[in-house]
Design a protein around this motif. Structure first.
Motif, PDB file in Angstrom:
ATOM      1  N   ALA A  48      27.465  13.977  53.921  1.00  0.00           N
ATOM      2  CA  ALA A  48      27.210  12.607  54.383  1.00  0.00           C
ATOM      3  C   ALA A  48      26.028  11.995  53.639  1.00  0.00           C
ATOM      4  N   PHE A  49      24.943  12.757  53.479  1.00  0.00           N
ATOM      5  CA  PHE A  49      23.768  12.247  52.788  1.00  0.00           C
ATOM      6  C   PHE A  49      24.064  12.003  51.313  1.00  0.00           C
ATOM      7  N   GLY A  50      24.750  12.946  50.674  1.00  0.00           N
ATOM      8  CA  GLY A  50      25.087  12.800  49.262  1.00  0.00           C
ATOM      9  C   GLY A  50      26.013  11.628  49.003  1.00  0.00           C
ATOM     10  N   ASP A  51      27.025  11.464  49.873  1.00  0.00           N
ATOM     11  CA  ASP A  51      27.946  10.331  49.724  1.00  0.00           C
ATOM     12  C   ASP A  51      27.202   9.009  49.861  1.00  0.00           C
ATOM     13  N   GLU A  52      26.315   8.928  50.841  1.00  0.00           N
ATOM     14  CA  GLU A  52      25.552   7.692  51.044  1.00  0.00           C
ATOM     15  C   GLU A  52      24.645   7.411  49.844  1.00  0.00           C
ATOM     16  N   ARG A  53      24.008   8.457  49.317  1.00  0.00           N
ATOM     17  CA  ARG A  53      23.131   8.284  48.152  1.00  0.00           C
ATOM     18  C   ARG A  53      23.934   7.800  46.959  1.00  0.00           C
ATOM     19  N   ARG A  54      25.094   8.393  46.712  1.00  0.00           N
ATOM     20  CA  ARG A  54      25.935   7.965  45.583  1.00  0.00           C
ATOM     21  C   ARG A  54      26.367   6.503  45.736  1.00  0.00           C
ATOM     22  N   ARG A  55      26.787   6.106  46.956  1.00  0.00           N
ATOM     23  CA  ARG A  55      27.194   4.714  47.180  1.00  0.00           C
ATOM     24  C   ARG A  55      26.044   3.751  46.900  1.00  0.00           C
ATOM     25  N   ILE A  74      18.753   9.107  59.594  1.00  0.00           N
ATOM     26  CA  ILE A  74      18.140  10.023  60.571  1.00  0.00           C
ATOM     27  C   ILE A  74      17.399   9.265  61.659  1.00  0.00           C
ATOM     28  N   GLY A  75      17.632   7.964  61.731  1.00  0.00           N
ATOM     29  CA  GLY A  75      16.933   7.103  62.673  1.00  0.00           C
ATOM     30  C   GLY A  75      17.191   7.423  64.130  1.00  0.00           C
ATOM     31  N   HIS A  76      18.290   8.108  64.424  1.00  0.00           N
ATOM     32  CA  HIS A  76      18.582   8.465  65.806  1.00  0.00           C
ATOM     33  C   HIS A  76      17.726   9.628  66.305  1.00  0.00           C
ATOM     34  N   LEU A  77      17.016  10.286  65.400  1.00  0.00           N
ATOM     35  CA  LEU A  77      16.123  11.392  65.781  1.00  0.00           C
ATOM     36  C   LEU A  77      14.719  10.848  66.026  1.00  0.00           C
ATOM     37  N   THR A  78      14.073  11.341  67.059  1.00  0.00           N
ATOM     38  CA  THR A  78      12.681  10.954  67.300  1.00  0.00           C
ATOM     39  C   THR A  78      11.807  11.526  66.192  1.00  0.00           C
TER      40      THR A  78
END
Length: 177
Positions: free
Chosen positions: A41-48, A143-147
């Motif tokens: 998920a992180f890699g796909d978002e970074r590539r986009r 990662i905004g959903h994590l405190t």
């Protein structure tokens, strides 16, 4: 007290293997499968995002390495190769592309083609600062959903996990194809 998170696909996989292979340790599935899924998920978002910003992962790595080196943002090709954890041939290609785009300058000695130093240009500096700001903002949303406390805890756990693996650090960047 916080409620337990709902079961997900990793739980289902783990439960199925526990049923099919009783006595075989399956606890790693809950950790490793989720790490794989998160990394994808992180890699796909970074590539986009990098595609939208017009920067490839290799160029980002090169420019970021120069920028993090501090003023005067200059390194030798050998230092760059070591810091980027790639071969000298790969650095030569990265530098060539970035120089052609006006993002870095090469200094050479005599009539030789090979660079003795690579320096981040103003254009490279400006592009990198914009890309990194956009990238870090996007990753913060992921990662905004994590405190903040949970983020710190997760970072500590992942640091411990990586420290316990008897393998060299990976080469390349997250998001490499």
């Amino acid at each position: 007290m916080a409620a337990d998170p709902p079961h997900d696909g990793a739980d289902a996989i783990q439960d199925a293997w526990r049923r099919e292979l009783p006595g075989v340790p399956v606890e790693s599935i809950g950790v490793i499968t989720r790490i794989w899924w998160a990394a994808k998920a992180f890699g796909d978002e970074r590539r986009r995002l990098l595609n939208r910003l017009g920067v490839d992962v290799a160029t980002l790595d090169l420019l970021s390495t120069l920028r993090r080196s501090g003023p005067p943002y200059r390194m030798s090709p050998g230092e760059l190769a070591e810091a980027c954890m790639v071969t000298r041939g790969a650095i030569t290609q990265r530098v060539e592309r970035a120089a052609n785009a006006g993002l870095v300058e090469r200094t050479t000695s005599g009539s030789g083609y090979h660079a003795r130093a690579v320096t981040l240009t103003r254009a490279g500096h400006a592009l990198l600062d914009r890309v990194v700001a956009d990238l870090l903002t996007a990753e913060d949303r992921l990662i905004g959903h994590l405190t903040p406390e949970r983020r710190d805890q997760l970072a500590d756990l992942l640091r411990d996990l990586l420290a316990g693996l008897d393998v060299p650090p990976p080469s390349g960047q997250v998001g490499d194809a």
